[in-house]
Design a protein around this motif. Structure first.
Motif, short mmCIF file in Angstrom:
data_model
loop_
_atom_site.label_atom_id
_atom_site.label_comp_id
_atom_site.label_asym_id
_atom_site.label_seq_id
_atom_site.Cartn_x
_atom_site.Cartn_y
_atom_site.Cartn_z
N TRP A 56 0.85 -1.19 0.00
CA TRP A 56 0.00 0.00 0.00
C TRP A 56 0.89 1.24 0.00
CZ3 TRP A 56 -5.38 -0.08 -0.05
CH2 TRP A 56 -5.97 -1.34 0.12
N SER A 57 0.35 2.32 -0.52
CA SER A 57 1.03 3.60 -0.38
C SER A 57 1.00 4.04 1.07
CB SER A 57 0.34 4.65 -1.25
OG SER A 57 -0.93 5.01 -0.68
N GLY A 58 1.76 5.09 1.38
CA GLY A 58 1.59 5.71 2.68
C GLY A 58 0.24 6.41 2.76
N TRP A 59 -0.20 6.69 3.98
CA TRP A 59 -1.47 7.40 4.17
C TRP A 59 -1.31 8.87 3.77
CZ3 TRP A 59 -5.89 4.90 5.16
CH2 TRP A 59 -5.83 3.64 5.76
N ARG A 60 -2.26 9.38 3.00
CA ARG A 60 -2.36 10.80 2.68
C ARG A 60 -3.50 11.40 3.49
NH1 ARG A 60 1.39 8.22 -0.57
NH2 ARG A 60 2.10 9.57 -2.24
N GLN A 61 -3.41 12.70 3.77
CA GLN A 61 -4.51 13.40 4.45
C GLN A 61 -5.03 14.52 3.55
OE1 GLN A 61 -3.81 12.78 9.21
NE2 GLN A 61 -3.22 14.72 8.35
N LEU A 62 -6.35 14.58 3.39
CA LEU A 62 -6.97 15.55 2.49
C LEU A 62 -8.31 15.97 3.08
CD1 LEU A 62 -7.12 15.34 -1.36
CD2 LEU A 62 -9.23 15.70 -0.08
N ARG A 63 -8.59 17.26 3.03
CA ARG A 63 -9.83 17.78 3.61
C ARG A 63 -10.87 17.99 2.51
NH1 ARG A 63 -11.24 19.85 8.37
NH2 ARG A 63 -9.07 19.79 9.08
N THR A 64 -12.11 17.61 2.80
CA THR A 64 -13.22 17.90 1.89
C THR A 64 -13.59 19.37 2.00
OG1 THR A 64 -14.74 17.18 3.62
CG2 THR A 64 -14.19 15.57 1.91
N ALA A 65 -14.29 19.85 0.99
CA ALA A 65 -14.71 21.25 0.98
C ALA A 65 -15.75 21.51 2.06
CB ALA A 65 -15.29 21.61 -0.39
N ALA A 66 -15.83 22.77 2.48
CA ALA A 66 -16.80 23.18 3.49
C ALA A 66 -18.03 23.77 2.82
CB ALA A 66 -16.15 24.19 4.43
N ALA A 67 -18.93 24.28 3.63
CA ALA A 67 -20.15 24.89 3.10
C ALA A 67 -19.85 26.22 2.43
CB ALA A 67 -21.16 25.08 4.23
N SER A 68 -20.77 26.67 1.59
CA SER A 68 -20.63 27.97 0.93
C SER A 68 -20.50 29.07 1.97
CB SER A 68 -21.86 28.23 0.05
OG SER A 68 -21.77 29.49 -0.56
N GLY A 69 -19.60 30.01 1.71
CA GLY A 69 -19.39 31.12 2.64
C GLY A 69 -18.23 30.93 3.58
N GLN A 70 -17.74 29.68 3.71
CA GLN A 70 -16.57 29.45 4.54
C GLN A 70 -15.31 29.87 3.77
OE1 GLN A 70 -16.68 28.38 7.83
NE2 GLN A 70 -18.82 28.89 7.40
N PRO A 71 -14.29 30.36 4.46
CA PRO A 71 -13.07 30.81 3.76
C PRO A 71 -12.46 29.70 2.92
CG PRO A 71 -13.06 31.53 6.05
CD PRO A 71 -14.22 30.59 5.92
N LEU A 72 -12.04 30.06 1.72
CA LEU A 72 -11.49 29.10 0.76
C LEU A 72 -10.20 29.65 0.19
CD1 LEU A 72 -11.72 26.62 -1.23
CD2 LEU A 72 -13.03 28.17 -2.73
N THR A 73 -9.17 28.80 0.10
CA THR A 73 -7.91 29.17 -0.55
C THR A 73 -7.65 28.22 -1.71
OG1 THR A 73 -6.97 30.04 1.50
CG2 THR A 73 -5.44 29.51 -0.26
N LEU A 74 -7.36 28.80 -2.87
CA LEU A 74 -7.02 28.05 -4.07
C LEU A 74 -5.67 28.49 -4.58
CD1 LEU A 74 -10.43 28.47 -5.99
CD2 LEU A 74 -9.73 26.48 -4.63
#
Length: 462
Positions: free
Chosen positions: A134-152
């Protein structure tokens, strides 16, 4: 020693010095860092090229692609909410769909797993299966609700010398915006089409480092992700490269009528609708009207407060390319009718920003950027109509969106601020652009050289 010999030695010394100068400056170094015949990017039993991509609703799902040797006939992904202990319990298992692809590095298997029913704004850990490993474990966050701060993050063309020159831009972007949920790539990730295509993709992933496994990647396809078939014959045509469909697990909601369903898509993320188009298909395969009609429908149904459109080829070319006229005629009426905020582009290997044809309208902001080392020159027309513009500069961009404010900044490979503005939205939805000039470095151009070391007068750097 006779005069002829002395002249020959002097000429040889001059050529050697020129070659050493070019090599020391990296301009004429090979596109790939690996030596000819290297086996570095041959697929193995351990998974590699792991990349997460958004679903149509990245608050509840995403997809993952990875590659292995053909020893892996069937593969799976395991996922669970991230925990603080190495005792992860029993993860959820998602079976992947496997596709074989042959390249100069031999036959490999590419695997796609689509994960749904996830919780919004939740940190997940996942790993993917290889051959008895197996690969190593990766950590990734799902998107939040509309209006929450977002960085792209947004990157222009990477394309050339990814390991040698692009990796530092990627690392600078991740250091500068470690909270970024997603990275947008405006096409031409690799140069391609030269018999070492798979190794180029291997170097793109090496340059990207951890990014594709810890944040979602949303790419636009560029012309270099296509091949020229029957080149220089009456039957010449563009053909979609084999890597694109198996490398990225994109949403299946593209422009079916335009025969561009594998290269166009859209998704909503925290109050932003992102629409991705295929400019090469529009220009070379006759799908401009069909894609414009599809974009019109996707934008008409948009109820998000912010809108970003991404396409590889620019509507307004900093290099003065004539093909921009055709894209502009097909797309600009749609983009301006639906009040798109940003149009993110690449292709021209320069930086430039401007408003649309109706110069009294601040939006959309049309932006062209470049992350890689190939650097062209800005046309005289673009110097009159774009501000700011840049030559001879590798850049990355950070977009921070927080309810009624979209903050944009372009930074150089060393992290210096080159361009910045904000779009402010009031309670009634009206928007205005506020230029942010404080802290910007001076404009950069290519006036210090008349041509590249290779003799190209249309470029700053090979």
């Amino acid at each position: 020693m006779n005069l002829s010999c002395r002249r020959s030695l002097l000429l040889f010394a001059a050529l050697a010095a020129c070659h050493a100068h070019a090599q020391s400056h990296g301009e004429n170094e090979p596109n790939l860092s690996i030596p000819s015949g290297s086996q570095r990017y041959v697929a193995g039993e351990m998974p590699d090229r792991i990349v997460a991509t958004p679903s149509q609703d990245p608050a509840t799902g995403f997809a993952v692609n990875w590659r292995t040797s053909v020893a892996v006939q069937s593969a799976a992904l395991e996922i669970l909410e991230a925990v603080d202990s190495p005792d992860v319990g029993t993860p959820r298992r998602v079976q992947a769909v496997t596709t074989a692809m042959a390249s100069e590095n031999g036959l490999a298997h590419f695997h796609r797993a689509d994960i749904d029913a996830l919780k919004p704004d939740t940190l997940y850990m996942f790993r993917v299966q290889g051959a008895g490993s197996w690969s190593g474990w990766r950590q990734l966050r799902t998107a939040a609700a509309s209006g929450q701060p977002l960085t792209l993050l947004y990157f222009g063309d990477t394309q050339n010398k990814n390991v040698s020159h692009v990796g530092r831009v990627t690392r600078a972007a991740m250091r500068h915006a470690p909270e970024a949920l997603m990275a947008l790539y405006a096409g031409d990730l690799v140069s391609g089409g030269d018999g070492v295509d798979d190794s180029e993709w291997g170097e793109w992933f090496e340059a990207a480092g951890d990014l594709p496994g810890v944040m979602m990647v949303a790419p636009a396809i560029g012309n270099h992700e296509y091949f020229e078939e029957f080149e220089d014959t009456p039957q010449e045509r563009r053909v979609l490269g084999r890597h694109w469909p198996v490398t990225f697990a994109l949403p299946r909601n593209g422009a079916v009528a335009a025969d561009a369903s594998r290269t166009t898509y859209w998704f909503d993320v925290q109050g932003v609708r992102v629409v991705v188009l295929d400019g090469t298909s529009m220009l070379d395969l006759g799908t401009a009207k069909a894609q414009a009609d599809w974009a019109d429908e996707v934008l008409a149904s948009n109820h998000q407060p912010w809108t970003i459109v991404m396409v590889h080829q620019p509507m307004f070319s900093p290099r003065g390319r004539g093909a921009s006229d055709r894209l502009r005629a097909a797309l600009v009426p749609v983009l301006e009718r639906h009040k798109v905020d940003l149009v993110l582009q690449g292709h021209d290997h320069t930086y430039g920003r401007r408003t649309g044809e109706h110069r009294g309208h601040a939006l959309p902001q049309y932006i062209v950027s470049v992350a890689g080392p190939k650097q062209y020159r800005v046309s005289a027309e673009a110097k009159r109509t774009m501000a700011p513009w840049a030559e001879d500069t590798q850049l990355f961009q950070v977009l921070r969106i927080d309810d009624g404010r979209l903050h944009y900044e372009a930074r150089t490979a060393t992290g210096r601020l080159y361009d910045a503005f904000e779009v402010l939205r009031d309670a009634n939805g009206a928007k205005r652009v506020n230029e942010l000039r404080g802290g910007r470095i001076s404009g950069r151009d290519c006036s210090h050289r008349d041509a590249t070391l290779g003799g190209r007068t249309d470029r700053c750097w090979e």
